[in-house]
Structure formats: C-alpha cells, structure tokens
Write an enzyme that holds these catalytic residues in place. Structure first.
Site, PDB file in Angstrom:
ATOM      1  N   ARG A  67      -1.825  13.253  -1.059  1.00 19.07           N
ATOM      2  CA  ARG A  67      -2.897  12.254  -1.239  1.00 19.07           C
ATOM      3  C   ARG A  67      -4.060  12.783  -2.086  1.00 19.07           C
ATOM      4  O   ARG A  67      -5.206  12.426  -1.872  1.00 19.07           O
ATOM      5  CB  ARG A  67      -3.434  11.752   0.114  1.00 19.07           C
ATOM      6  CG  ARG A  67      -2.383  11.125   1.011  1.00 19.07           C
ATOM      7  CD  ARG A  67      -1.740   9.881   0.386  1.00 19.07           C
ATOM      8  NE  ARG A  67      -0.675   9.386   1.228  1.00 19.07           N
ATOM      9  CZ  ARG A  67       0.613   9.728   1.070  1.00 19.07           C
ATOM     10  NH1 ARG A  67       0.972  10.546   0.096  1.00 19.07           N
ATOM     11  NH2 ARG A  67       1.534   9.260   1.870  1.00 19.07           N
ATOM     12  N   SER A 116      -4.114   2.340   5.193  1.00 20.12           N
ATOM     13  CA  SER A 116      -4.234   3.426   6.152  1.00 20.12           C
ATOM     14  C   SER A 116      -5.555   4.165   5.911  1.00 20.12           C
ATOM     15  O   SER A 116      -5.798   4.680   4.834  1.00 20.12           O
ATOM     16  CB  SER A 116      -3.048   4.370   5.959  1.00 20.12           C
ATOM     17  OG  SER A 116      -3.003   5.310   6.978  1.00 20.12           O
ATOM     18  N   GLU A 145      -8.742   8.927   4.340  1.00 18.96           N
ATOM     19  CA  GLU A 145      -7.935   8.760   3.129  1.00 18.96           C
ATOM     20  C   GLU A 145      -8.655   7.796   2.195  1.00 18.96           C
ATOM     21  O   GLU A 145      -8.596   7.914   0.986  1.00 18.96           O
ATOM     22  CB  GLU A 145      -6.550   8.221   3.512  1.00 18.96           C
ATOM     23  CG  GLU A 145      -5.568   8.138   2.380  1.00 18.96           C
ATOM     24  CD  GLU A 145      -4.175   7.779   2.875  1.00 18.96           C
ATOM     25  OE1 GLU A 145      -3.649   6.756   2.426  1.00 18.96           O
ATOM     26  OE2 GLU A 145      -3.623   8.523   3.704  1.00 18.96           O
TER      27      GLU A 145
END
Length: 306
Positions: A176, A226, A296
C-alpha cells in the site's frame, strides 16, 4: 482570496470549461465529504498537466492532485490553491500482451479491458474502485494480487513539470505504498504486462471476486473503502468488531454493520465527524488490544474556520 490572474492563466492553459472556481469537492469523492477548492482544473492533455505544474511553481501557489477520491478524505475547510483532477485522461489501449491505461481511467475498467482482450493478471483489480493513478500511488491490491505484480512502466510528471518514463522498479512499490508521493510525481499513465488467458476462466475469477466484494462490503453507502492497513498478525476489521465498535456512530459517520473495516457516510456526515470516528476506533483498539491501527486512507485539506 481568489487570484484572478491565476484563473486567467489556467483558462489559457486548459480552456474555460476545464477550470472551476470555488468548486465543492465532495461532489468528486466517494465519501461525499469535504469543502471547496479555490481552483478545480481538469486537463485533457499531458502538456496541459505540465503547464499547470509549471504555473503553480511560478506563482508559488499551493497545488494538489486529486484522483477519483476513493481512498481520500478532504476536510470541511477544503483545499487552497489549485486542485487538479485527471479524470479526463482516461484512455485504455491494448497492445499485444500489454495494456496502457491513463491515470484517470478506473482500474476496474482496465481489468475489464484485460478480460475483453483475453489477458490474465489484472483479475484482482476488478473490484478496486480507484483510478489507475491512485492504484499506482498506493500500490493498490486485493485478493492476493497487487499493482506491483503486473506494472511494467509508467509516465509521470515531476515537480518541475518535466515528463519522465519510469520502470516499475523505480517506484519502490510495497504494501500500500510507493515513492510517488515522496517524489511529487503525477502519474499520467501505466503500462501493465499481462499473459494470454482463457476468456471464460478470467471471467469466472472476476465474477467470483465481484460476488465476494458485493456480499461483504457496504457498497450501499458512500465510503473511502478499507480505512486501515492490515496490522501484522491481525485483521483490522476483526479487531474493530471485537472492540464492540460495529455500528458506532458519530454524527452521520458510522462503523459499518456489514464490514467493521469500513466507515460509511450514513447520514450526510461531515469530514470532521468521519475523522473523529476514525480516531475513536484507533484509540479504542489500542486500549483493548494494544494494537495501533494505521490509516490506509489519506486525509488532506483544511479544517473549517469556526
């Protein structure tokens, strides 16, 4: 204060229909949160992107790149200076075993084009809501696959407005993350190296992943997907669920009842409420399990003046 000289220069570069003043940013984000941009620009060519970056440098004016906002929260005070959105750079083209997709194209549509061309490797992306540029920016991934697995090269604009051709290895793609934000790169396009496959087999995988996503994720409400990265050795959603936070609501923002890893905009939430709920979840999980949940989702912009 709106700088009309900057407005005129932006119109000269990108034409009037592509330059908006005091544009409400929540209309451009998945979360439907956020204040206004002083200037909202939607260039149609790579050269226009270069010229806008050079203008921002010359005028010493703040500059922000906005993807399709699937992994972003903009605060209620909005963003000063120039906000550039690459949604009009959205072409996708196949060439043998490769697909080149412009930054503003959706990664979902890129995976569908791969299916159409009977190319395998991008099935994992069939449910990722972000743009191609955003997918490279954060090395987006799902269901065991990630951009790092298939990206061959990309074209970016650097902080000085210069075009660079980069190999995937030059982006330091990791879980990520990438070096794109640190280097101030603006992704213009990515080229994916895939393999020949069977149409029905590729489609079966994509149908299965789509079913999993739709059955588990709260797609009926606006959200940023998310919210937290997976902490080593744990699942963020399970930690949140086990902390008794599912359904927890601050204002119009709610920890999803369907998937605890998601925070949804249930009832016209403000960005402030959404961020407060994120912080409450982090504090509660840390207190109960000693695990620090790392975001995130990105948060940018200014707080609303009181």
């Amino acid at each position: 204060m709106i700088n009309h000289h900057v407005y005129e220069e932006l119109v000269r570069i990108a034409s009037k229909q592509n330059v908006l003043m005091n544009e409400c940013l929540k209309d451009h984000l998945y979360t439907k949160l956020g204040g206004k941009a002083d200037f909202f620009v939607t260039p149609e060519t790579y050269e226009q992107v270069q010229q806008i970056v050079k203008l921002a440098n010359k005028e010493n004016i703040a500059f922000t790149l906005l993807g399709n906002g699937s992994n972003l929260i903009i605060k209620d005070g909005g963003i000063r200076g120039i906000v550039m959105n690459l949604g009009k750079l959205n072409k996708i083209a196949g060439n043998g075993l490769k697909i080149t997709a412009q930054s503003g194209a959706r990664i979902i549509d890129t995976s569908r084009e791969a299916l159409h061309l009977r190319l395998t490797g991008l099935e994992f992306a069939c449910g990722i809501p972000g743009s191609v540029g955003g997918a490279l920016y954060m090395n987006a991934g799902a269901y065991g696959g990630e951009i790092k697995d298939v990206l061959e090269s990309c074209i970016v604009v650097d902080r000085n407005g210069e075009l660079l051709n980069l190999a995937a290895e030059e982006l330091a793609l990791d879980y990520r993350t990438s070096n794109i934000p640190d280097n101030g790169y603006i992704v213009l396009e990515g080229t994916f190296a895939l393999q020949a496959g069977d149409y029905e087999e590729i489609k079966a995988v994509m149908d299965d992943l789509t079913f999993k996503r739709e059955s588990k994720q709260p797609l009926e409400y606006p959200s940023c997907g998310s919210v937290f990265k997976r902490p080593p050795g744990y699942f963020a959603g399970k930690l949140i669920q086990d902390s008794g936070l599912q359904g927890k609501q601050i204002g119009g923002a709610q920890v999803s009842l369907k998937h605890a890893g998601f925070i949804v905009n249930k009832e016209n939430a403000t960005a402030t409420e959404y961020i407060e709920l994120i912080q409450h979840v982090q504090a509660t999980v840390k207190e109960k399990f000693g695990v620090r949940l790392e975001r995130e989702v990105r948060i940018i912009g200014e707080d609303l003046e009181k």
